[in-house]
Design a protein around this motif. Structure first.
Motif, mmCIF file in Angstrom:
data_model
loop_
_atom_site.group_PDB
_atom_site.id
_atom_site.type_symbol
_atom_site.label_atom_id
_atom_site.label_comp_id
_atom_site.label_asym_id
_atom_site.label_seq_id
_atom_site.Cartn_x
_atom_site.Cartn_y
_atom_site.Cartn_z
ATOM 1 N N UNK A 43 -28.973 -29.339 -27.562
ATOM 2 C CA UNK A 43 -27.801 -30.115 -27.137
ATOM 3 C C UNK A 43 -28.002 -30.665 -25.735
ATOM 4 N N UNK A 44 -28.626 -29.869 -24.886
ATOM 5 C CA UNK A 44 -28.958 -30.285 -23.517
ATOM 6 C C UNK A 44 -30.404 -29.902 -23.250
ATOM 7 N N UNK A 45 -31.034 -30.615 -22.344
ATOM 8 C CA UNK A 45 -32.427 -30.312 -22.008
ATOM 9 C C UNK A 45 -32.500 -28.906 -21.409
ATOM 10 N N UNK A 46 -33.429 -28.133 -21.903
ATOM 11 C CA UNK A 46 -33.628 -26.759 -21.443
ATOM 12 C C UNK A 46 -35.099 -26.629 -21.063
ATOM 13 N N UNK A 47 -35.398 -26.034 -19.918
ATOM 14 C CA UNK A 47 -36.803 -25.915 -19.503
ATOM 15 C C UNK A 47 -37.658 -25.083 -20.463
ATOM 16 N N UNK A 48 -37.042 -24.305 -21.331
ATOM 17 C CA UNK A 48 -37.800 -23.470 -22.270
ATOM 18 C C UNK A 48 -38.208 -24.209 -23.543
ATOM 19 N N UNK A 49 -37.743 -25.438 -23.730
ATOM 20 C CA UNK A 49 -38.029 -26.148 -24.979
ATOM 21 C C UNK A 49 -39.522 -26.326 -25.227
ATOM 22 N N UNK A 50 -40.279 -26.614 -24.191
ATOM 23 C CA UNK A 50 -41.731 -26.769 -24.372
ATOM 24 C C UNK A 50 -42.368 -25.441 -24.771
ATOM 25 N N UNK A 51 -41.910 -24.352 -24.182
ATOM 26 C CA UNK A 51 -42.397 -23.012 -24.557
ATOM 27 C C UNK A 51 -42.059 -22.723 -26.019
ATOM 28 N N UNK A 52 -40.858 -23.089 -26.437
ATOM 29 C CA UNK A 52 -40.438 -22.866 -27.822
ATOM 30 C C UNK A 52 -41.282 -23.708 -28.773
ATOM 31 N N UNK A 53 -41.574 -24.955 -28.406
ATOM 32 C CA UNK A 53 -42.463 -25.806 -29.225
ATOM 33 C C UNK A 53 -43.838 -25.157 -29.370
ATOM 34 N N UNK A 54 -44.346 -24.639 -28.262
ATOM 35 C CA UNK A 54 -45.653 -23.972 -28.277
ATOM 36 C C UNK A 54 -45.624 -22.761 -29.209
ATOM 37 N N UNK A 55 -44.559 -21.972 -29.145
ATOM 38 C CA UNK A 55 -44.421 -20.805 -30.032
ATOM 39 C C UNK A 55 -44.362 -21.233 -31.491
ATOM 40 N N UNK A 56 -43.611 -22.288 -31.761
ATOM 41 C CA UNK A 56 -43.485 -22.800 -33.126
ATOM 42 C C UNK A 56 -44.852 -23.220 -33.666
ATOM 43 N N UNK A 57 -45.639 -23.875 -32.845
ATOM 44 C CA UNK A 57 -46.987 -24.296 -33.254
ATOM 45 C C UNK A 57 -47.886 -23.079 -33.469
ATOM 46 N N UNK A 58 -47.822 -22.121 -32.561
ATOM 47 C CA UNK A 58 -48.677 -20.933 -32.656
ATOM 48 C C UNK A 58 -48.347 -20.099 -33.893
#
Length: 161
Positions: A43-58
């Motif tokens: 809903x809003x930009x969160x600094x953890x989103x890139x970390x979450x994307x990385x986890x999803x890929x891993x």
């Protein structure tokens, strides 16, 4: 062990046991993976989103060069071979796919995952299959204060749609 896990384990064993005689196989579908993508929206930009994307890929069971092979020993399922990366030894699982359905359930590591079969236009301008796994609920639970609205993993195949 939960009832669902016991059921999935029993189903997997039954499907693997029925696949021992290759003459019981009706046909095979092969999905070579050419790329994997993670989509995470909030809903809003969160600094953890890139970390979450990385986890999803891993967490992807396969990467480019890997594949899924479905051995139809029943009209709606059978054993599943998962090759995590090119040249790797296949992992065993099971799958279910109702005839004409656009969903595909993969069962491995004691868990069932439901993919949606969608299409995309490849570089060769042909329509190919993409396997899409919606992990929104899981990642909302893992990151309840991140405001995640969508968490999707897309596994692009070279298989024509």
């Amino acid at each position: 062990m939960t009832h669902t896990a016991k059921y999935l384990g029993t189903l997997l064993l039954a499907l693997v046991a029925t696949s021992c005689d290759e003459s019981d196989e009706f046909y095979t579908e092969h999905y070579p993976i050419v790329s994997v993508e993670a989509i995470v929206e909030a809903a809003e930009e969160d600094p953890r989103l890139e970390q979450i994307r990385t986890e999803l890929m891993a967490a992807s069971p396969v990467e480019a060069g890997g594949s899924y092979t479905l051995h139809f020993t029943e009209y709606n399922g059978g054993p599943l071979d998962i090759v995590t990366t090119e040249g790797a030894t296949p992992l065993a699982g099971a799958f279910r796919k109702a005839p004409g359905s656009t969903t595909l359930e993969f069962i491995y590591d004691g868990e069932a995952r439901t993919y949606t079969l969608e299409n995309y236009r490849a570089e060769d301008q042909r329509t190919k299959i993409v396997l899409q796994l919606d992990l929104t609920t899981r990642y909302r639970t893992l990151y309840p204060d991140a405001g995640i609205t969508r968490a999707i993993r897309r596994e692009y195949t070279s298989q024509n749609y």
